[in-house]
Structure formats: structure tokens, C-alpha cells
Design a protein around this motif. Structure first.
Motif, PDB file in Angstrom:
ATOM      1  N   SER A   1      56.388  34.788  29.742  1.00  0.00           N
ATOM      2  CA  SER A   1      57.777  35.236  29.620  1.00  0.00           C
ATOM      3  C   SER A   1      57.851  36.460  28.718  1.00  0.00           C
ATOM      4  CB  SER A   1      58.640  34.103  29.038  1.00  0.00           C
ATOM      5  OG  SER A   1      59.963  34.554  28.816  1.00  0.00           O
TER       6      SER A   1
ATOM      7  N   ILE B   1      60.493  38.936  26.975  1.00  0.00           N
ATOM      8  CA  ILE B   1      61.916  39.001  26.624  1.00  0.00           C
ATOM      9  C   ILE B   1      62.140  40.299  25.863  1.00  0.00           C
ATOM     10  CG2 ILE B   1      63.814  37.836  25.448  1.00  0.00           C
ATOM     11  CD1 ILE B   1      61.938  35.264  25.526  1.00  0.00           C
TER      12      ILE B   1
ATOM     13  N   ARG C   1      57.889  36.026  33.955  1.00  0.00           N
ATOM     14  CA  ARG C   1      59.330  36.292  34.004  1.00  0.00           C
ATOM     15  C   ARG C   1      59.687  37.375  32.982  1.00  0.00           C
ATOM     16  NH1 ARG C   1      61.950  32.649  32.027  1.00  0.00           N
ATOM     17  NH2 ARG C   1      60.355  31.367  31.064  1.00  0.00           N
TER      18      ARG C   1
ATOM     19  N   ASN D   1      63.045  39.265  31.197  1.00  0.00           N
ATOM     20  CA  ASN D   1      64.498  39.230  31.012  1.00  0.00           C
ATOM     21  C   ASN D   1      64.886  39.991  29.748  1.00  0.00           C
ATOM     22  OD1 ASN D   1      65.429  37.234  33.180  1.00  0.00           O
ATOM     23  ND2 ASN D   1      63.796  36.072  32.179  1.00  0.00           N
TER      24      ASN D   1
ATOM     25  N   VAL E   1      67.625  39.939  26.305  1.00  0.00           N
ATOM     26  CA  VAL E   1      68.662  39.316  25.482  1.00  0.00           C
ATOM     27  C   VAL E   1      69.542  40.466  24.988  1.00  0.00           C
ATOM     28  CG1 VAL E   1      69.078  38.197  23.245  1.00  0.00           C
ATOM     29  CG2 VAL E   1      67.338  37.284  24.793  1.00  0.00           C
TER      30      VAL E   1
ATOM     31  N   TYR F   1      66.240  33.090  22.807  1.00  0.00           N
ATOM     32  CA  TYR F   1      64.811  33.413  22.924  1.00  0.00           C
ATOM     33  C   TYR F   1      64.011  32.166  23.301  1.00  0.00           C
ATOM     34  CZ  TYR F   1      65.917  37.976  21.015  1.00  0.00           C
ATOM     35  OH  TYR F   1      66.438  39.230  20.848  1.00  0.00           O
TER      36      TYR F   1
ATOM     37  N   LEU G   1      64.782  31.374  27.088  1.00  0.00           N
ATOM     38  CA  LEU G   1      64.128  32.262  28.064  1.00  0.00           C
ATOM     39  C   LEU G   1      62.609  32.125  28.035  1.00  0.00           C
ATOM     40  CD1 LEU G   1      66.346  35.478  27.853  1.00  0.00           C
ATOM     41  CD2 LEU G   1      66.194  33.855  29.758  1.00  0.00           C
TER      42      LEU G   1
ATOM     43  N   ALA H   1      63.856  27.744  31.656  1.00  0.00           N
ATOM     44  CA  ALA H   1      64.305  28.984  32.313  1.00  0.00           C
ATOM     45  C   ALA H   1      63.321  29.417  33.405  1.00  0.00           C
ATOM     46  CB  ALA H   1      64.454  30.089  31.271  1.00  0.00           C
TER      47      ALA H   1
ATOM     48  N   ILE I   1      64.337  31.915  36.068  1.00  0.00           N
ATOM     49  CA  ILE I   1      65.205  33.009  35.596  1.00  0.00           C
ATOM     50  C   ILE I   1      64.354  34.246  35.322  1.00  0.00           C
ATOM     51  CG2 ILE I   1      66.796  33.749  33.778  1.00  0.00           C
ATOM     52  CD1 ILE I   1      67.650  30.855  33.452  1.00  0.00           C
ATOM     53  N   THR I   2      64.561  35.271  36.100  1.00  0.00           N
ATOM     54  CA  THR I   2      63.856  36.539  35.852  1.00  0.00           C
ATOM     55  C   THR I   2      64.677  37.720  36.340  1.00  0.00           C
ATOM     56  OG1 THR I   2      61.674  37.583  35.898  1.00  0.00           O
ATOM     57  CG2 THR I   2      62.495  36.731  38.009  1.00  0.00           C
TER      58      THR I   2
ATOM     59  N   LEU J   1      70.684  37.991  29.356  1.00  0.00           N
ATOM     60  CA  LEU J   1      71.488  36.940  28.728  1.00  0.00           C
ATOM     61  C   LEU J   1      72.346  37.622  27.654  1.00  0.00           C
ATOM     62  CD1 LEU J   1      70.015  33.486  27.658  1.00  0.00           C
ATOM     63  CD2 LEU J   1      72.276  34.332  27.136  1.00  0.00           C
TER      64      LEU J   1
END
Ligand SMILES: NC(=O)c1ccc[n+]([C@@H]2O[C@H](COP(=O)([O-])OP(=O)(O)OC[C@H]3O[C@@H](n4cnc5c(N)ncnc54)[C@H](OP(=O)(O)O)[C@@H]3O)[C@@H](O)[C@H]2O)c1
Length: 254
Positions: free
Chosen positions: A140, A142, A183, A185, A187, A229, A232, A237, A240-241, A245
Motif C-alpha cells: 500500500s 499512501i 494499492r 491512494n 490522504v 493511514y 488504507l 481497504a 481501494i486504490t 480519502l
């Protein structure tokens, strides 16, 4: 009847790199991941601040180490991150703002913001990604963007340009690495009380304006962003990608 089980929010057995982890939002993210069970590697330029945070985390029983690193020195940062990897989680968070009207912005202001918020973030992600792909376990990434990656803000032409760029990078990378179960993403916080916003938040008129834009009526604290954090980064999650958020107290709702 077999009831569905909520996937775990725990991060035990995972290694995380957090850039800009010595204070502010990065410090919050690092603590949140450590408290959820991850081993955290904290990166920033100041080793005294980093080692104080690291000592506090270890004293609280968490697994932490630190790496003194200027992420805008791309070649060195890349080599050091690749050597320290592989990581399962990246919080790509180091960032800067040079607020002011466009008429006052210099090339140096522009380059400083873009170099850290876009260029360094790009190559930090690349450095972690290589190790993640080789390890073959997914992961992940982020990126700490901002509500200013979704709307315009006063005195923020360069900052908004940098955070909109980070949003674009996030979506494009999510397309590229989905097949590796990685993933990507963002924040996107509203104004959070950190050293980064200290000057803005010292101006009562500006605070009144900010609070009028945040539907929940208050400026954020570091604790307000920590759960995002963990979420994600976690299996909770797992589908979710390529998205954001927003932790904006409703600023962008209208
Ligand atoms: N606070 C807010 O209201 C807010 C809202 C939305 C988004 N954000 C975003 O959140 C992120 C963190 O903001 P913050 O408020 O926590 O900022 P901050 O309090 O100024 O902390 C910035 C962190 O980044 C590190 N850093 C700065 N330049 C670096 C470099 N070249 N290499 C490595 N580390 C570096 C700093 O440590 P050293 O100086 O020791 O390197 C520090 O740990 C940024 O991306 C910012 O754009 C903040």
C-alpha cells in the motif's frame, strides 16, 4: 450461519516507510502504523528530531528505526531506500508550502515546492515500488496530498499545482501496479495544526475564514488523520486504490 468477518485493521508483520515522520502529520502516521503493529522506518532530514521520536516509540514498546534522509536529493534517497527495503507500506508524506500570491512567487519558490511535493514524492514511490514488486506480496502506497489537491486555495497556486499533480500520479500509478496487488491512494487533510500551518493559524482572521469553510467548524488535529493511514494500509481497504480519502471536515462538500 457463517457471518462475514471484518478484514483486519492490524498491520503486524508489515514494514512501513514514512517520510517526513519527525513531526506533524508524518509523525502521526508513523505512530498510527506502529500502534497497529507495523515495523516503522522514519525518514526526515533532522536526525535529532527523528531519534527523539524513534526513542519514544521504542520506549512505548513499538518497533521503530530511523533514516536521516533528504528525499529531494533523489539519487541518494533512492539508493538508501532501496537498500533499507523491501517495504509493505509507504507513507509518502514529506511536503512543503510557500504561500503567497502568484505575483510574488519566484522560480526558487516554485522549484522548492515542486521538487519536494512532486519530484521527490515520485522517486520515493519508485524506490519503494521496485522492492515491493520484487517481494511479490502486494502493498500500500499512501501519498499525503491535501484538500488543496481537490480545490483551489488562497495564496496556493504552486501548492495546489503540486498536490493536483500528486493526485494524478496516484491514479496513474494505481492503474500500473494493480496487477501486483499494490494499492495507491492519497490522504487529503484540511488545515491540521502542525508546525507547517503555525504561521497561518496564528492569524485570527485566517482562522475564522478556515473555520467558516470547515463544516464541522474546527481546525484538525494530528489525531484526526491517523486512522486514515491505518485503514488504507490494512486489509480492510483491500479493494481501494486510485482514490483519495478526504479528511476535510466537509470543506469540499460545497
Ligand atoms: N498541516 C496541514 O494543514 C496539511 C494539510 C494538508 C496536507 N498537508 C501535507 O501533509 C504533509 C506533512 O505536513 P505537516 O503539516 O506534517 O508538515 P511539517 O510539520 O512541516 O512536517 C514536515 C515533515 O517533512 C520533513 N521534511 C521536510 N523536507 C524534507 C526533505 N527534503 N526530506 C525529508 N523529509 C523532509 C520534515 O522534517 P525535516 O525538516 O527534519 O526534514 C518533517 O518531518 C505535507 O505533504 C503537507 O503538504 C499538511
Amino acid at each position: 450461519m457463517d457471518l462475514p468477518q471484518t478484514p483486519s485493521f492490524r498491520l503486524d508483520g508489515r514494514r512501513a516507510l514514512v517520510t517526513g515522520a519527525s513531526r506533524g502529520i508524518g509523525l502521526g502516521a508513523a505512530c498510527a502504523l506502529a500502534q497497529a503493529g507495523a515495523e516503522v522506518v522514519l525518514a526526515a532530514r533532522s536526525s535529532s528530531e527523528l531519534s527523539a521520536v524513534c526513542d519514544a516509540l521504542k520506549a512505548a514498546g513499538f518497533n521503530a528505526s530511523f533514516m536521516q534522509l533528504d528525499v529531494s536529493e533523489v539519487a541518494t534517497a533512492k539508493a538508501r531506500i532501496e537498500e533499507a527495503g523491501p517495504f509493505d507500506i509507504l507513507v509518502n508524506n514529506a511536503g512543503i508550502n510557500r504561500p503567497g500570491p502568484m505575483s510574488a512567487m519566484t522560480e526558487e519558490d516554485y522549484d522548492t515546492v515542486m521538487d519536494l511535493n512532486v519530484r521527490a514524492a515520485y522517486f520515493v514511490a519508485q524506490s519503494v515500488l521496485n522492492g515491493m514488486i520484487k517481494a511479490g506480496k502486494g502493498g500500500s502506497i499512501i501519498n499525503t496530498s491535501s484538500q488543496m489537491g481537490h480545490v483551489g486555495g488562497i495564496d496556493r497556486t504552486v501548492y495546489c499545482a503540486s498536490k493536483f499533480a500528486l493526485e494524478g500520479m496516484t491514479r496513474a500509478l494505481a492503474i500500473e501496479v494493480g496487477e501486483h496487488n499494490i494499492r495507491v491512494n492519497t490522504v487529503c487533510p484540511t488545515f491540521i495544526a502542525t508546525p507547517f500551518t503555525a504561521a497561518t493559524l496564528a492569524d485570527p482572521e485566517r482562522v475564522a475564514w478556515i473555520e467558516s469553510k470547515i463544516k464541522l467548524g474546527r481546525i484538525g488535529e494530528i489525531e484526526d488523520v491517523m486512522g486514515a493511514y491505518v485503514f488504507l494500509a490494512s486489509d480492510a481497504a483491500s479493494l481501494i486504490t486510485g482514490t483519495s480519502l478526504l479528511i476535510d471536515g466537509g470543506w469540499t462538500a460545497g
